[in-house]
Design a protein around this motif. Structure first.
Motif, PDB file in Angstrom:
ATOM      1  N   GLU A 144     -20.838 -20.661  15.228  1.00 28.21           N
ATOM      2  CA  GLU A 144     -21.161 -21.655  14.219  1.00 28.21           C
ATOM      3  C   GLU A 144     -22.680 -21.817  14.105  1.00 28.21           C
ATOM      4  OE1 GLU A 144     -19.052 -25.337  14.777  1.00 28.21           O
ATOM      5  OE2 GLU A 144     -17.250 -24.320  15.463  1.00 28.21           O
ATOM      6  N   ILE A 145     -23.350 -21.836  15.258  1.00 33.40           N
ATOM      7  CA  ILE A 145     -24.807 -21.982  15.264  1.00 33.40           C
ATOM      8  C   ILE A 145     -25.459 -20.802  14.548  1.00 33.40           C
ATOM      9  CG2 ILE A 145     -26.860 -22.022  16.747  1.00 33.40           C
ATOM     10  CD1 ILE A 145     -25.111 -23.495  18.829  1.00 33.40           C
ATOM     11  N   LEU A 146     -25.027 -19.591  14.925  1.00 34.13           N
ATOM     12  CA  LEU A 146     -25.610 -18.392  14.334  1.00 34.13           C
ATOM     13  C   LEU A 146     -25.223 -18.248  12.867  1.00 34.13           C
ATOM     14  CD1 LEU A 146     -25.045 -15.930  17.295  1.00 34.13           C
ATOM     15  CD2 LEU A 146     -27.199 -16.942  16.575  1.00 34.13           C
ATOM     16  N   ASN A 147     -24.021 -18.711  12.515  1.00 38.60           N
ATOM     17  CA  ASN A 147     -23.576 -18.609  11.128  1.00 38.60           C
ATOM     18  C   ASN A 147     -24.439 -19.471  10.209  1.00 38.60           C
ATOM     19  OD1 ASN A 147     -21.770 -17.118   9.658  1.00 38.60           O
ATOM     20  ND2 ASN A 147     -20.214 -18.711   9.588  1.00 38.60           N
ATOM     21  N   VAL A 148     -24.874 -20.626  10.730  1.00 42.51           N
ATOM     22  CA  VAL A 148     -25.754 -21.502   9.958  1.00 42.51           C
ATOM     23  C   VAL A 148     -27.055 -20.788   9.630  1.00 42.51           C
ATOM     24  CG1 VAL A 148     -27.211 -23.561  10.140  1.00 42.51           C
ATOM     25  CG2 VAL A 148     -24.809 -23.677  10.789  1.00 42.51           C
ATOM     26  N   ALA A 149     -27.536 -19.996  10.609  1.00 33.31           N
ATOM     27  CA  ALA A 149     -28.826 -19.316  10.441  1.00 33.31           C
ATOM     28  C   ALA A 149     -28.687 -17.880   9.951  1.00 33.31           C
ATOM     29  CB  ALA A 149     -29.567 -19.325  11.774  1.00 33.31           C
ATOM     30  N   ALA A 150     -27.460 -17.440   9.689  1.00 29.75           N
ATOM     31  CA  ALA A 150     -27.226 -16.025   9.372  1.00 29.75           C
ATOM     32  C   ALA A 150     -27.994 -15.534   8.149  1.00 29.75           C
ATOM     33  CB  ALA A 150     -25.728 -15.771   9.180  1.00 29.75           C
ATOM     34  N   ASP A 151     -28.231 -16.425   7.192  1.00 34.30           N
ATOM     35  CA  ASP A 151     -28.963 -16.013   5.986  1.00 34.30           C
ATOM     36  C   ASP A 151     -30.468 -15.962   6.214  1.00 34.30           C
ATOM     37  OD1 ASP A 151     -26.620 -15.778   4.511  1.00 34.30           O
ATOM     38  OD2 ASP A 151     -26.642 -17.906   3.953  1.00 34.30           O
ATOM     39  N   SER A 152     -30.904 -16.386   7.413  1.00 36.28           N
ATOM     40  CA  SER A 152     -32.339 -16.433   7.696  1.00 36.28           C
ATOM     41  C   SER A 152     -32.774 -15.370   8.693  1.00 36.28           C
ATOM     42  CB  SER A 152     -32.712 -17.818   8.240  1.00 36.28           C
ATOM     43  OG  SER A 152     -32.393 -18.826   7.312  1.00 36.28           O
ATOM     44  N   PHE A 153     -31.886 -14.440   9.012  1.00 34.34           N
ATOM     45  CA  PHE A 153     -32.297 -13.370   9.907  1.00 34.34           C
ATOM     46  C   PHE A 153     -31.559 -12.073   9.605  1.00 34.34           C
ATOM     47  CE2 PHE A 153     -28.637 -14.885  12.338  1.00 34.34           C
ATOM     48  CZ  PHE A 153     -28.079 -13.708  12.818  1.00 34.34           C
ATOM     49  N   GLU A 154     -32.149 -10.989  10.076  1.00 34.20           N
ATOM     50  CA  GLU A 154     -31.546  -9.661   9.968  1.00 34.20           C
ATOM     51  C   GLU A 154     -31.643  -9.002  11.341  1.00 34.20           C
ATOM     52  OE1 GLU A 154     -33.976  -7.820   7.014  1.00 34.20           O
ATOM     53  OE2 GLU A 154     -32.824  -8.624   5.334  1.00 34.20           O
ATOM     54  N   THR A 155     -30.686  -8.185  11.685  1.00 33.85           N
ATOM     55  CA  THR A 155     -30.717  -7.517  12.984  1.00 33.85           C
ATOM     56  C   THR A 155     -29.940  -6.215  12.927  1.00 33.85           C
ATOM     57  OG1 THR A 155     -30.272  -7.784  15.358  1.00 33.85           O
ATOM     58  CG2 THR A 155     -28.663  -8.714  13.838  1.00 33.85           C
ATOM     59  N   ASP A 156     -30.259  -5.314  13.859  1.00 31.02           N
ATOM     60  CA  ASP A 156     -29.462  -4.094  13.976  1.00 31.02           C
ATOM     61  C   ASP A 156     -28.607  -4.129  15.236  1.00 31.02           C
ATOM     62  OD1 ASP A 156     -31.465  -3.794  15.815  1.00 31.02           O
ATOM     63  OD2 ASP A 156     -32.151  -1.839  15.131  1.00 31.02           O
ATOM     64  N   LEU A 157     -28.492  -5.322  15.847  1.00 24.38           N
ATOM     65  CA  LEU A 157     -27.510  -5.493  16.915  1.00 24.38           C
ATOM     66  C   LEU A 157     -26.125  -5.334  16.290  1.00 24.38           C
ATOM     67  CD1 LEU A 157     -29.008  -8.577  18.755  1.00 24.38           C
ATOM     68  CD2 LEU A 157     -28.446  -6.413  19.872  1.00 24.38           C
ATOM     69  N   SER A 158     -25.273  -4.576  16.933  1.00 26.52           N
ATOM     70  CA  SER A 158     -23.951  -4.329  16.363  1.00 26.52           C
ATOM     71  C   SER A 158     -22.996  -5.475  16.669  1.00 26.52           C
ATOM     72  CB  SER A 158     -23.366  -3.027  16.924  1.00 26.52           C
ATOM     73  OG  SER A 158     -22.993  -3.192  18.284  1.00 26.52           O
ATOM     74  N   ARG A 159     -21.899  -5.493  15.953  1.00 26.92           N
ATOM     75  CA  ARG A 159     -20.839  -6.478  16.176  1.00 26.92           C
ATOM     76  C   ARG A 159     -20.365  -6.442  17.621  1.00 26.92           C
ATOM     77  NH1 ARG A 159     -16.580  -8.320  12.393  1.00 26.92           N
ATOM     78  NH2 ARG A 159     -14.843  -9.131  13.617  1.00 26.92           N
ATOM     79  N   ASP A 160     -20.130  -5.234  18.130  1.00 27.54           N
ATOM     80  CA  ASP A 160     -19.636  -5.082  19.506  1.00 27.54           C
ATOM     81  C   ASP A 160     -20.650  -5.560  20.529  1.00 27.54           C
ATOM     82  OD1 ASP A 160     -17.273  -4.051  18.568  1.00 27.54           O
ATOM     83  OD2 ASP A 160     -17.831  -1.952  18.874  1.00 27.54           O
ATOM     84  N   GLU A 161     -21.940  -5.323  20.268  1.00 28.73           N
ATOM     85  CA  GLU A 161     -22.979  -5.730  21.222  1.00 28.73           C
ATOM     86  C   GLU A 161     -23.090  -7.251  21.314  1.00 28.73           C
ATOM     87  OE1 GLU A 161     -25.920  -1.816  20.837  1.00 28.73           O
ATOM     88  OE2 GLU A 161     -26.198  -3.541  19.520  1.00 28.73           O
ATOM     89  N   ILE A 162     -23.035  -7.919  20.170  1.00 29.04           N
ATOM     90  CA  ILE A 162     -23.105  -9.387  20.170  1.00 29.04           C
ATOM     91  C   ILE A 162     -21.883  -9.965  20.866  1.00 29.04           C
ATOM     92  CG2 ILE A 162     -23.104 -11.436  18.698  1.00 29.04           C
ATOM     93  CD1 ILE A 162     -24.676  -9.754  16.645  1.00 29.04           C
ATOM     94  N   THR A 163     -20.713  -9.420  20.568  1.00 30.21           N
ATOM     95  CA  THR A 163     -19.483  -9.870  21.216  1.00 30.21           C
ATOM     96  C   THR A 163     -19.554  -9.662  22.724  1.00 30.21           C
ATOM     97  OG1 THR A 163     -18.182  -9.330  19.240  1.00 30.21           O
ATOM     98  CG2 THR A 163     -16.981  -9.562  21.308  1.00 30.21           C
TER      99      THR A 163
END
Length: 389
Positions: free
Chosen positions: A308-327
């Protein structure tokens, strides 16, 4: 008459109980599917949840087919538990849906030019470097040529539970990657894209940057507010007006204090109040970043709110961390509750005026020539954190 009402009550309870069980089973199934999809928890935990749901439904179905009034209490207990499980499942679904939405946004951000070594260990199993490129809040993060005012190498060593924040000031006089002749401010590398900034830092420090996180300053406000504020240390008492529309006044004491998002942002941007200017601003930025990491990783309450925290800020950042890496990182922190040790270092140097590669025609600009001993100290510290021991 009494028997008629008793039979009617039992029938009503059986119908309500059956409906609640169906609702609870549907919610539980959706939640289990969602947990399997995002993969935060270990398989055995999800398996245990499936078994518990099957057993509960099985136990509670049996009294529905028996008319004896002595089972009324059992039916009521099952109904209450079904309601509680359904409500809990709905809240959990909100969390998993937010996480899935966040990961969906992540998958469409920066695409790195650096090929991924499929045989390399995952980021939770080896030291790695994440480059944080912070662009000015007045520039949208999706502007590929936005100047980078913040340049921090986050050296993460999962095996030792240690994180190093190594800051390279924006005005550092460096050779832009692939260029010859005049050097330039590090911040000007971003005019050619974040990959140029990354490559320039790799050349400058003699390291390999594994992943990129490009953020706007607005991200700080959103994340800190979602964390209910952070604790920072200021070595100077000062009053600063927020640069956002609210015009809020931020009051800082000399010492430790809790600040909200706007005042955390203002603190991280201030340089005029300090004799060392931009150097001190870099230290404040590290202070804010450290506080965010510590609060996010130090409490499972906030870690579980991470999507939820990251979703709020999702439009304010870009990354090449993958879905699996964040999980994998969230999963690791939930399972191991690592107490991360965070250290900050910053490159220091002498401010001078010199010609730059991108603005030669503008004449000499202010740049920072790194001190040799400072450069060697920061480089040694980076290499120390990269040791997989």
């Amino acid at each position: 008459m009494g028997k008629h009402h008793s039979r009617k009550l039992i029938l009503t309870l059986r119908i309500i109980g059956a409906v609640l069980l169906v609702v609870q089973a549907i919610v539980s199934t959706l939640l289990i599917v969602s947990l399997l999809r995002i993969g935060i928890f270990e398989g055995w935990i999800v398996g245990l949840a499936i078994c518990a749901m099957v057993v509960f439904v099985g136990v509670c179905i049996t009294p529905l087919f028996i008319k004896h009034k002595s089972l009324i209490v059992v039916r009521i207990i099952c109904m209450l538990l079904s309601v509680a499980i359904s409500i809990g499942g709905i809240f959990a679904l909100r969390y998993t849906d937010a996480f899935d939405a966040f990961l969906g946004k992540v998958s469409s951000t920066i695409v790195s030019d650096t090929p991924v070594d499929e045989g390399e260990k995952g980021l939770t199993e080896r030291p790695f470097i994440l480059y944080i490129s912070g662009v000015d809040s007045r520039t949208t993060v999706d502007n590929p040529t936005a100047l980078s005012d913040v340049n921090i190498l986050v050296v993460v060593n999962p095996g030792q539970s240690k994180i190093l924040l190594a800051s390279t000031p924006r005005d550092t006089y460096v050779q832009l990657h692939g260029t010859e002749g005049l050097k330039d401010k590090l911040t000007h590398a971003a005019m050619f894209g974040v990959e140029m900034s990354k490559a320039t830092l790799e050349d400058f420090w003699g390291i390999k940057v594994d992943r990129i996180l490009k953020v706007s300053f607005d991200t700080v406000v959103d994340v800190v507010d979602e964390l209910d504020g952070i604790e920072i240390y200021s070595d100077t008492a000062m009053n600063l007006k927020s640069e956002r529309r609210s015009g809020k006044m931020c009051y800082y004491i000399e010492g430790t204090q809790t600040v909200d998002g706007e005042c955390a942002l203002r603190f991280s941007r201030e340089r005029k109040k300090y004799y060392t200017g931009d150097k001190h601003r870099g230290a404040n930025q590290q202070e804010v970043l450290t506080a965010i990491i510590q609060k996010l990783s130090g409490s499972k309450e906030y870690l579980l709110k991470a999507p939820e925290i990251l979703n709020v800020a999702a439009d304010s950042f870009e990354t090449d961390l993958s879905r699996d890496e964040i999980t994998a990182f969230i999963k690791m922190q939930l399972n191991e509750a690592k107490d991360w040790q965070i250290e900050s270092v910053a490159l220091d140097g002498d401010g001078v005026y010199d010609l730059t590669y991108t603005h030669e025609s503008d004449g000499p600009l202010f740049v920072m020539i790194p001190y040799t001993n400072s450069y060697e100290e920061v480089k040694a510290k980076i290499n120390e954190y990269l040791k997989n021991e």
